[in-house]
Structures are given as C-alpha cells and as structure tokens.
Design a protein around this motif. Sequence first.
Motif, PDB file in Angstrom:
ATOM      1  N   HIS A 106       0.834  -1.196   0.000  1.00  0.00           N
ATOM      2  CA  HIS A 106       0.000   0.000   0.000  1.00  0.00           C
ATOM      3  C   HIS A 106       0.875   1.255   0.000  1.00  0.00           C
ATOM      4  N   GLU A 154      -5.759   8.941  -0.611  1.00  0.00           N
ATOM      5  CA  GLU A 154      -4.795   7.872  -0.371  1.00  0.00           C
ATOM      6  C   GLU A 154      -4.335   7.829   1.079  1.00  0.00           C
ATOM      7  N   VAL A 191      -6.999   6.471   3.454  1.00  0.00           N
ATOM      8  CA  VAL A 191      -6.993   5.005   3.411  1.00  0.00           C
ATOM      9  C   VAL A 191      -5.754   4.458   4.110  1.00  0.00           C
ATOM     10  N   LEU A 243     -10.285  -1.019   0.055  1.00  0.00           N
ATOM     11  CA  LEU A 243     -10.216   0.438   0.235  1.00  0.00           C
ATOM     12  C   LEU A 243      -9.353   1.082  -0.857  1.00  0.00           C
ATOM     13  N   GLY A 300      -5.992   2.163   7.084  1.00  0.00           N
ATOM     14  CA  GLY A 300      -5.436   0.828   6.867  1.00  0.00           C
ATOM     15  C   GLY A 300      -4.428   0.447   7.930  1.00  0.00           C
ATOM     16  N   VAL A 337     -10.407   3.942  -3.837  1.00  0.00           N
ATOM     17  CA  VAL A 337      -9.636   5.134  -4.215  1.00  0.00           C
ATOM     18  C   VAL A 337      -9.387   5.137  -5.720  1.00  0.00           C
TER      19      VAL A 337
END
Length: 321
Positions: A47, A175, A178, A212, A182, A216
């Motif tokens: 990520h 971003e 998230v 997620l 996250g 995005v």
Amino acid sequence: MKEIFQLLKKGNKSALTAAIVNVLVSIIKGTTYIFTGNVAMFAETLHSLGDAANQFFVFVGSALSKKRPTKRFPNGFGRVVNLVLLGAVLIVGIMAFETIKEGLAHIFHPTESTGFLINLLVLGVCTILEGFVLVKAMHEIAHDVGLESRGLKLFKDSLANFGKAKAATRLVFLEDSVATGGGLLAMIAIIISYYTPYHQAEGIASILIGILMFIVVGKVFLDNAAGAIGESDEVMQVQIGQLVMTDPDVQDIQVITVLKEGDFFHVEVEVELDPEMTLAQVDDVKDRLEESILAVKGVVDVLVTFDEDDAISNWEYGDGR
C-alpha cells in the motif's frame, strides 16, 4: 533543463511530501515484513509503496501542468495532471490486487506471524507519519478554497470542500485517509491474531485494505477521466456569471462556459447589451469584463462576445447586483 526545475518548484507540495513519507514508510514496513512474515504488514508495505510511486508521479504531473501554452498547444498543459493521475491509479490498482490475493492466501492457509511488539510499534509510527501527511493535505484543501482552519474545524472544512480542491490534493487526501485507516486496521488484526487462535484476521485485514485501495482507484479514475476529456465547472460558472452581471452595462448573459483543465479555467461568455451603445462603449465593456474575470483565481483566458438585448432573461442565478 532549467525550465523543468522551475516547473518542479510549482508542483503540488502535498504530493511531494506524501511521496517522501511513503518511501520511508514502505522501507520500514517492508523490512519488518521480511523479519516477521506478517501478512497485514505485507499489505501495508505494498500500500505505502504504491502510494509513494503514485504521489511522485502526481507531483511531477502537477508541475508539468503549469507549463505555459505554446503554438502547438495553445490551450496549455492543464490536463497533463489528469492524464498522469489516470496512469498513476493503475499502480494503486495493481498493488490492491496483490494485497487482496495475499490476504486470500492467508485466510485459506493461515500462519502465525512473529514480532508482535515490533509490528505494532512500526505500524503505530508509520500511521502517525501518514496521519501527518493527511493533515497537511487537509490544510492544502482549506488553502485552495481560501480558508485558514484549525483543529476539528479543519477536518470538517476539508471534507466539505473536498470537491473544490486541486486534483492532486484530492488524491493525496484520499490515499492517506486510506493509509491511516489501513494502518489502524492492520494493528487491530495483529492484536486479534496474537491474543486469539484466529490468525485469519490478518488476511481479512489485508483484503479490506485492498478493497479500500480499489475504492480510491475508482474515485480518482472517474474524477480524472472527466478532467482529461474536459468538463465544465458549475460552481465557477455561477461565480463568474454573478461577477459579469455586476457590470452596469450588461443586461443579460446569453451563454457562459467555464472549462476546467487541470487547475486552470477557460471562460467563454456571451452577454447582451443595449443595442443603442456605440462601438467605443462596447469595447469599454469588453475590457472591463476581461479584466475582472481574469482577476478570478485560476482563470487563464477569457473570450467575451456580445449580442443585443432581446428583453428575455436567460441568466438563471439572479443578476448578482
């Protein structure tokens, strides 16, 4: 080369800060994953790595979009940032797919990871760093709309004005929202996996983080596909329409178009005037309107045309007087 460096100075600062922070974060998370084998940490590594690459491209794209128009490209390079963002989301999409795939593998073949405390410590520090970038993006959104918000008001104002912010700033905000969420999700999964026999929790967290990321991707893709094609900005259209109607000689607005290209606006407006006006008076109106519209933040060119007043009101939002 000198021109490129000058353009880079105008790039989106939130995107550059986010890229630097996420490079650091991805290295920390990746090193931790190698030693602990924690699948939630793997998801967070991908990520952060995807975000870092994404945000770096966004920074470069936002800088190149500031390049002045040329004979070959008379409308400028405003849409470059939209094209770069369309390419950038592909990176996030690939990372999201790998994150979900690894999560599914862990659910079907769960394994107990090691390094409970180090995993929590690393995720905690990285989540704080990503939260810092998120707050910076919130400040950028507030700045884009002319607000100086602080504390809880900053959170409220950034959400309320999200759609009015620059494309690059919106992507960073999404971003890192998230990324922050996250990180917290991964920490919860690690705690559940450590204190209970339910080791699949880390795999589920990985899948949720991937989902997620895909959300995005979808949001950014739709926004920037419209921007790359060329979309009108209704909010700016109303603002400029009301500004035009404040001119004492303007009787009505026949047509108004505000085309958004990247962070810039191209305005075309046809106004109705008294047919008895002289050419010199019409020219004065043209000069006044162009000057006032070009003073609006983000407007880079204006085309003003005229028609005689037909005594029929076309302007829908009031005369602005």
